[in-house]
Write a protein that holds these residues in place. Structure first.
Motif, PDB file in Angstrom:
ATOM      1  N   PRO A  45       0.865  -1.378  -0.093  1.00  0.00           N
ATOM      2  CA  PRO A  45       0.005   0.010  -0.139  1.00  0.00           C
ATOM      3  C   PRO A  45       0.840   1.311   0.050  1.00  0.00           C
ATOM      4  O   PRO A  45       2.013   1.290   0.633  1.00  0.00           O
ATOM      5  N   VAL A  47       0.104   5.089   1.251  1.00  0.00           N
ATOM      6  CA  VAL A  47      -0.728   5.802   1.857  1.00  0.00           C
ATOM      7  C   VAL A  47      -0.617   7.161   2.036  1.00  0.00           C
ATOM      8  O   VAL A  47       0.488   7.857   1.899  1.00  0.00           O
ATOM      9  N   ILE A  54      -5.229   4.519   2.604  1.00  0.00           N
ATOM     10  CA  ILE A  54      -4.690   3.833   1.554  1.00  0.00           C
ATOM     11  C   ILE A  54      -5.151   4.550   0.115  1.00  0.00           C
ATOM     12  O   ILE A  54      -6.254   4.735   0.095  1.00  0.00           O
ATOM     13  N   ALA A  57      -1.340   1.364  -4.560  1.00  0.00           N
ATOM     14  CA  ALA A  57      -0.545   0.312  -4.257  1.00  0.00           C
ATOM     15  C   ALA A  57       0.724  -0.009  -5.350  1.00  0.00           C
ATOM     16  O   ALA A  57       0.259   0.128  -6.534  1.00  0.00           O
ATOM     17  N   GLN A 257       5.440   5.155   1.593  1.00  0.00           N
ATOM     18  CA  GLN A 257       5.267   3.372   1.418  1.00  0.00           C
ATOM     19  C   GLN A 257       6.117   2.691   2.273  1.00  0.00           C
ATOM     20  O   GLN A 257       7.371   3.491   2.206  1.00  0.00           O
TER      21      GLN A 257
END
Ligand code: C2E
Ligand code: CA
Ligand code: CA
Ligand code: CA
Length: 278
Positions: A45, A47, A54, A57, A257
């Protein structure tokens, strides 16, 4: 190696033999790994820095090898780039992600952009744009849910094919992220000419943020400052510690990340995260 003494030298040469045997074996088995369905895609993910929600990804390939177990891409992607199987493997990842986006859409999930790593070799070869476009059509997925990550190195080859490919991808509606930013020799102005959407600050700088007498913090904050002026999004990679997150939040980094939030995880675990948003 000689002055280390005989025993050390033997140890070194034995482990070297194991590595070359493993590489030999991986290279041999790579040709059939797609048919045998041994590749898998994990998701890590990305974020929002200020909320932890989230936003998307990165897709990261894994190889479930019968003899060696889970093999990391750091081990087999370089081999695949040498023997050119990277084209097939790379295309498999693109199709797999598009297929997955379609499944998520059918299940009623709110879609999030998924970033796919593209090898410089694949990027320079003809047909990437057509392939990506055909996958978007086949699975009926809006282009904005696919992001391609390329390293600075592939952009530095200032060839017309690179410029054209980037333009055509962006015309499709695909976004482009510059991976491992800071490890090559380009500048942000240079990257803006290629009109990339996102910059991913390399984890070596992020991991240096809190280290004493290091330039990690200064480099990170100046990249963030410049990127903001150019209206590019910034993702910090390799965020492992709360102090790093705090620094990135203070400097208004868009997304993070890293292991602090989650390692790359298999599909089922990622779907659980998508269901809750965290
Ligand atoms: P990358 O694109 O820079 O991917 C990020 C790597 O950092 C991943 O390693 C990820 O697991 C790792 N990572 C994430 N968060 C943290 C953290 O907090 N700390 C640390 N120390 N590491 C973190 P991974 O999955 O082993 O992939 C290694 C490289 O293999 C990738 O580096 C990428 O260059 C390549 N790769 C992975 N999947 C693909 C693919 O589908 N196609 C191509 N061409 N290359 C791929
Ligand atoms: Ca993203
Ligand atoms: Ca990447
Ligand atoms: Ca990276």
């Amino acid at each position: 190696a000689k002055q280390l003494g005989k025993n050390n030298y033997q140890l070194y040469s034995v482990s070297k033999d194991i590595i070359s045997y493993k590489n030999f074996s991986l290279e041999k088995d790579m040709r059939t790994a797609i048919e045998k369905e041994e590749f898998e895609v994990y998701f890590q993910p990305q974020v929002e820095t200020s909320t932890g929600i989230i936003q998307g990804a990165e897709a990261l390939i894994r190889w479930n090898h019968a003899e060696w177990g889970l093999v990391s891409p750091g081990e087999f992607i370089p081999l695949a780039e040498e023997n050119h199987l990277i084209h097939q493997i790379g295309d498999w990842v693109i199709e797999h992600v598009c297929k997955q986006l379609r499944k998520w859409k059918d299940k009623g999930y709110t879609l999030r952009p998924i970033a796919i790593n593209v090898s410089p070799i694949r990027f320079i070869k003809k047909g990437l744009v057509e392939f990506v476009s055909s996958m978007l059509n086949k699975y009926d997925i809006p282009a904005k849910y696919v992001e391609l990550e390329i390293t600075e190195g592939s952009m530095l080859k200032n060839e017309p094919v690179v410029l054209n490919t980037l333009k055509e991808l962006r015309d499709l509606g695909i976004s482009i992220a510059i991976d491992d930013f800071g490890t090559g020799h380009s500048s942000l102005t240079y990257i803006q000419q290629f009109s990339a959407d996102t910059i991913k600050i390399d984890k070596s700088f992020i991991q240096d943020i809190t280290a004493e007498n290091s330039s990690g913090a200064a480099i990170t904050s100046s990249v963030l400052h410049l990127a903001r002026g150019m209206e590019m999004k910034v993702v910090a990679e390799g965020v492992e510690e709360y102090e790093q997150l705090e620094f990135l939040n203070q400097h208004e980094c868009d997304e993070v990340q890293g292991y602090l939030f989650s390692k790359p995880v298999p599909l089922e675990s990622f779907e659980q995260m998508l269901e809750t948003g965290y």
